[in-house]
Each structure stands twice: as C-alpha cells, then as structure tokens.
Enzyme design. Structure first.
Site, PDB file in Angstrom:
ATOM      1  N   HIS A 189       0.865  -1.066  -0.025  1.00  0.00           N
ATOM      2  CA  HIS A 189      -0.120   0.081  -0.119  1.00  0.00           C
ATOM      3  C   HIS A 189       0.908   1.190   0.148  1.00  0.00           C
ATOM      4  O   HIS A 189       2.227   1.294   0.582  1.00  0.00           O
ATOM      5  CB  HIS A 189      -0.811  -0.103   1.243  1.00  0.00           C
ATOM      6  CG  HIS A 189      -1.873   0.906   1.480  1.00  0.00           C
ATOM      7  ND1 HIS A 189      -1.625   2.193   1.634  1.00  0.00           N
ATOM      8  CD2 HIS A 189      -3.318   1.016   1.419  1.00  0.00           C
ATOM      9  CE1 HIS A 189      -2.773   2.816   1.740  1.00  0.00           C
ATOM     10  NE2 HIS A 189      -3.781   2.095   1.502  1.00  0.00           N
ATOM     11  N   ASP A 211       3.159  -4.290   7.717  1.00  0.00           N
ATOM     12  CA  ASP A 211       1.914  -3.641   7.691  1.00  0.00           C
ATOM     13  C   ASP A 211       0.513  -4.645   8.054  1.00  0.00           C
ATOM     14  O   ASP A 211       0.597  -5.437   7.289  1.00  0.00           O
ATOM     15  CB  ASP A 211       1.808  -3.064   6.194  1.00  0.00           C
ATOM     16  CG  ASP A 211       0.557  -2.192   6.048  1.00  0.00           C
ATOM     17  OD1 ASP A 211      -0.312  -2.474   6.986  1.00  0.00           O
ATOM     18  OD2 ASP A 211       0.475  -1.718   4.960  1.00  0.00           O
ATOM     19  N   GLN A 228      -4.457  -5.142   6.952  1.00  0.00           N
ATOM     20  CA  GLN A 228      -5.388  -6.125   6.703  1.00  0.00           C
ATOM     21  C   GLN A 228      -5.181  -7.665   7.361  1.00  0.00           C
ATOM     22  O   GLN A 228      -6.032  -8.707   6.906  1.00  0.00           O
ATOM     23  CB  GLN A 228      -5.256  -6.409   5.121  1.00  0.00           C
ATOM     24  CG  GLN A 228      -5.396  -5.082   4.413  1.00  0.00           C
ATOM     25  CD  GLN A 228      -6.849  -4.605   4.409  1.00  0.00           C
ATOM     26  OE1 GLN A 228      -7.839  -5.153   4.796  1.00  0.00           O
ATOM     27  NE2 GLN A 228      -7.037  -3.429   3.974  1.00  0.00           N
ATOM     28  N   LYS A 272     -10.206  -0.134  11.040  1.00  0.00           N
ATOM     29  CA  LYS A 272     -10.638  -1.451  10.021  1.00  0.00           C
ATOM     30  C   LYS A 272     -11.077  -2.462  10.983  1.00  0.00           C
ATOM     31  O   LYS A 272     -11.176  -3.700  10.244  1.00  0.00           O
ATOM     32  CB  LYS A 272      -9.297  -1.828   9.154  1.00  0.00           C
ATOM     33  CG  LYS A 272      -9.034  -0.819   8.318  1.00  0.00           C
ATOM     34  CD  LYS A 272      -7.804  -1.035   7.560  1.00  0.00           C
ATOM     35  CE  LYS A 272      -6.922  -0.040   6.704  1.00  0.00           C
ATOM     36  NZ  LYS A 272      -7.719   0.581   5.458  1.00  0.00           N
ATOM     37  N   CYS A 320      -4.953   2.556  -3.648  1.00  0.00           N
ATOM     38  CA  CYS A 320      -3.446   2.914  -3.016  1.00  0.00           C
ATOM     39  C   CYS A 320      -2.500   1.904  -3.185  1.00  0.00           C
ATOM     40  O   CYS A 320      -1.476   1.718  -2.381  1.00  0.00           O
ATOM     41  CB  CYS A 320      -3.627   3.133  -1.621  1.00  0.00           C
ATOM     42  SG  CYS A 320      -4.724   4.685  -1.000  1.00  0.00           S
TER      43      CYS A 320
HETATM   44  N1  PMP Z   1      -1.994  -0.720   4.522  1.00  0.00           N
HETATM   45  C1  PMP Z   1      -2.740  -1.472   4.110  1.00  0.00           C
HETATM   46  C2  PMP Z   1      -2.487  -2.963   3.567  1.00  0.00           C
HETATM   47  C3  PMP Z   1      -3.960  -0.991   4.189  1.00  0.00           C
HETATM   48  O1  PMP Z   1      -5.161  -2.027   3.205  1.00  0.00           O
HETATM   49  C4  PMP Z   1      -4.223   0.346   4.299  1.00  0.00           C
HETATM   50  C5  PMP Z   1      -5.884   1.001   4.424  1.00  0.00           C
HETATM   51  N2  PMP Z   1      -6.347   0.724   2.940  1.00  0.00           N
HETATM   52  C6  PMP Z   1      -3.441   1.196   4.829  1.00  0.00           C
HETATM   53  C7  PMP Z   1      -2.071   0.775   4.881  1.00  0.00           C
HETATM   54  C8  PMP Z   1      -3.703   2.604   5.368  1.00  0.00           C
HETATM   55  O2  PMP Z   1      -4.380   2.421   6.508  1.00  0.00           O
HETATM   56  P1  PMP Z   1      -5.033   3.731   6.896  1.00  0.00           P
HETATM   57  O3  PMP Z   1      -5.704   4.627   5.929  1.00  0.00           O
HETATM   58  O4  PMP Z   1      -5.918   3.459   8.252  1.00  0.00           O
HETATM   59  O5  PMP Z   1      -3.819   4.709   7.463  1.00  0.00           O
END
Ligand code: PMP
Length: 417
Positions: free
Chosen positions: A131, A208, A211, A234, A374
């Site tokens: 991401h 990270d 998920q 999440k 993203c």
């Molecule tokens: N890493 C991953 C794998 C994600 O799925 C996301 C959210 N889509 C993020 C980072 C970023 O999360 P946040 O917007 O809560 O900072």
C-alpha cells in the site's frame, strides 16, 4: 447457526444485527451489503455505546489530572492499551503506541527509527504489493538519507517472489517492510518466514498489519515482528484509532516523532528530555474515546475468536470465488489457494470500468470499492489501471455473496447490450 471448521457455532446473522448500520434499511429498499471493510469496517453497537458513554460519563483529559473524572479516563485509556497488547500477544502494554492509523504508525517508525539508523547507501526493502502507506514513508526516508529502495517482485499469481527476496536479502538491507496481507490481492504473505530470513540478513522488520490484525490471529511474539502497524477503524473500532506495536528495546532507543505535551520528562527553554515509552510517542492530547472504543472492539472480536473470524471469511471467500468464476469476462486477481488468501476479492470485468461496476452494484445497495486501492505500482505490475474490490468481515453473510454475484451478472448484461 453455522459451525465453523474450528468447531465454533456462531449465528452470523445475529452478528450482523449487532451493527446498527447494517440492521436497518435506511432510505433503501434493500439492506446494505457492505463489502468494503478493507477500507474501513462498520462498528458494532457495543463500540458505539462505549464511545458515547465515554463522552457522557468519563470525558476529561488524561494523565496528571488529580480529579476523579481524569483518573477514570486515564484508567480506561490504559486498560484499552492492555487489551490491545493482549490481542496481539505483545510482551508488554508499553509496546503499544496509540496513533490515528496504519499510515501514522509507519511514518512514526520511518521518522524515528529510520532517521536514526538509515544512512547513505543503506538498502531498504519493500514489496511490489505494498500500500502507498508502506511505500511513501520509505521513499521520503530514502530520499532524505540518500539510501537505496528496492521492491521484492511478485509472481503473476500475486504472491511474493521469495527467490527475489533472498537475492535482495543477500545485499544486507537495514530494513524490510512488507504487508502481512495485501489489501488489493488478498494474498497472505508468509510473515514468520520473511521475518526470520530478514533477521538472519541483519534487517529490522516492519509489518503492515492493516489487513491481517482485523481478520486473523496475529501473535507478534510468535512472528518475532520488530514493528507491526494496524488501524483500529478497520477492526470495528472508531475512526482515528490505530496502533503501532514495537519491541520495547527498539522503542526505547528511538527519539520522539512529534514534540509537545505528554511526551516529555523535563523541559527548559532550550532543550528537553523525553518521557518513557510509550508516552514519548503520544504527543499532545490523544483520542481517548477512540482508544477506549478500540479496546471494546478488541473484546468483541475476542468474543467471536479470531480463528473463527478467519474461518468465516474463508468460507465466504470460497463461495464467492466459486461463483464469481462463472461471471463472463471476469479476471480474478490474487492466489487461488484459500490458505494463501484473505477475504479480499479484486477483479476486473471485461472492459467495463471498475467504477461503473461499483456504481451498478451501488444501485442494489451493494458497497464495493473501485480504483487503484492505493497500490499504483501493483496495478502497473498487473497491467490494470484499477480493479473492483469486495472485502468481507464478521457481519457479512451468504446473502451478501449472492447479491454481489447477481449484481455482477447484471453489470455484465447491461454492458453487453
Ligand atoms: N496498509 C494497508 C495494507 C491498507 O489496506 C491500508 C488501508 N487501506 C493502509 C495501509 C492504510 O491504512 P490507514 O488509511 O488506516 O492509515
């Protein structure tokens, strides 16, 4: 009632009814089939009530307040830290830093550990499936320090190329950052193996967990992760709640991220010393009510059991994959093997733009996401501009899969004519 492979019997429709936004029809004819939990989850009544109760009964700034209300707010905030520590099996609650989200957690590591330990010419490893939140902070750091940034390739099936990882590890990176689960492909990466190899190569590892932590058991001690970032919003918690886990020995050696109240020991006009961990990284007034709500979300998930959560999503994914394969023109991304994938389904539908697919599903009150999620470098690698993504959580039921599949057949029919 559904009995999962782990032997737990759960009434998933009753679970869904714990979520007010899903239990009511609102202004629509059909109930909301919410399939965008990878972006942010819905919140159960219990979490909403806990945040409400905090503002009604306990609201006050925390730490150093010598009156009852402040002491109660402090106690609840710190209790939430204990709950989160227990949830990921951290060795100590001091290893839990409350932040706003995964993005902030990763930036915190890049700007503190990274600025102190990364020098010119050092190698930082990321992956092609990261991401942007686990890419851009490392790009900024690499640029500032004149360090090198390399990405582990993925195979056509959407899994990490572990041979390429080995080749890159042989160059002795200082830091390896990777997603436990890909938000675009659903791929579950072999985290323990990657961490072991990275440690053998002398690297520090940032996982990270945005998920993974909401959807499966994650044990930081078993993984031996140095840092783990995840978002409370999440995992049924309030917006604005997130967590950085860091090994105490690493956190204690790190300078602050932001300066201000709450993170200092002693301040003079020209210099300051820092508070102990984790207060050192929680400058200013924290989102107290959100952290408390996150603690309640964690209790709710533990009440179901994370093995059971994973099993439920695995079953929905199995059903969905089987039935989606029958939709003409569909290209499903990510690994085939259910052991290697979480409840995230990304796909393209012929040459219908993913935004059009999502708009047609929305007409039937099915909420999915469309775009690059993203993950622009990943989209480039897959040769697509965007995908449609459906993602599952505890409140999804078989009927949601039915509605996704029938909505896609309808989209296909509309565009075919
Ligand atoms: N890493 C991953 C794998 C994600 O799925 C996301 C959210 N889509 C993020 C980072 C970023 O999360 P946040 O917007 O809560 O900072």
């Amino acid at each position: 009632m559904v009995t999962t492979r782990t032997g737990n019997t759960v009434d998933w429709v009753r679970v869904r009814d714990d979520f007010p936004i899903l239990a009511s029809l609102g202004s629509r004819e059909q109930r909301l089939a919410f399939l965008d939990s990878a972006a942010s989850s819905q919140k159960p009544e219990r979490v909403i009530a806990a945040v409400d109760r905090y503002y009604r009964e306990t609201n006050a700034n925390i730490h150093r307040g010598v009156y009852d209300l402040s002491e109660r707010a402090t106690a609840q905030y710190e209790a939430a830290r204990h709950m989160v520590a227990d949830f990921i099996n951290a060795a100590s609650p001091r290893e839990i830093v409350f932040v706003r989200n995964t993005t902030e957690a990763i930036n915190l590591v890049a700007q503190t550990w990274g600025r102190r330990h990364i020098s010119a010419g050092d190698l930082i490893l990321v992956t092609t499936m990261d991401h942007h939140s686990n890419l851009v902070p490392w790009q900024l750091l690499a640029e500032e320090k004149d360090a090198r940034l390399e990405a582990v390739r993925i195979t056509d099936e959407g899994v990490l190329d572990l041979e390429h990882l080995d080749e890159l590890l042989a160059q002795g990176p200082r830091l390896v950052a990777f997603p436990h689960v890909s938000n675009s492909l659903g791929t579950i990466n072999p985290a323990a193996e990657i961490i072991r190899k990275a440690h053998d190569a002398g690297a520090i590892v940032v996982v990270d967990g945005a998920q993974s932590v909401p959807h499966m058991p994650v044990d930081v001690q078993a993984l031996d992760a140095d840092f783990l970032a995840f978002s409370g919003h999440k995992m049924l918690g309030p917006m604005g709640s997130g967590v950085l886990y860091g090994k105490l020995s690493l956190l204690e050696g790190m300078p602050p991220f932001m300066g201000g109240g709450g993170m200092i020991r002693k301040v003079s006009l020209t210099r300051s010393t820092w508070a102990d961990v984790p207060a050192r990284f929680e400058a200013g007034t924290p989102s107290v009510g959100d952290a408390i709500g996150l603690g309640v979300a964690v209790e709710y998930l533990q009440g179901i059991g994370m093995d059971t959560v994973r099993e439920h999503e695995r079953e929905l994914t199995a059903q969905a994959l089987d039935r989606l394969r029958e939709v003409p023109g569909i290209r499903l991304l990510g690994p085939e093997d259910l052991d290697d994938r979480a409840g995230v389904l990304s796909f393209t539908l012929g040459d219908i733009h993913p935004h059009d697919v999502a708009a047609i599903l929305n007409e039937e009150n099915v909420a999915v996401r469309a775009g690059h999620h993203c993950c622009q470098p990943l989209m480039d690698r897959l040769g697509v501009v965007a995908t449609t993504r459906a993602s599952f959580y505890v409140y999804n039921v078989d009927e949601d899969v039915d509605r996704l599949v029938s909505g896609l057949h309808r989209a296909q029919a509309i565009f075919a004519s």
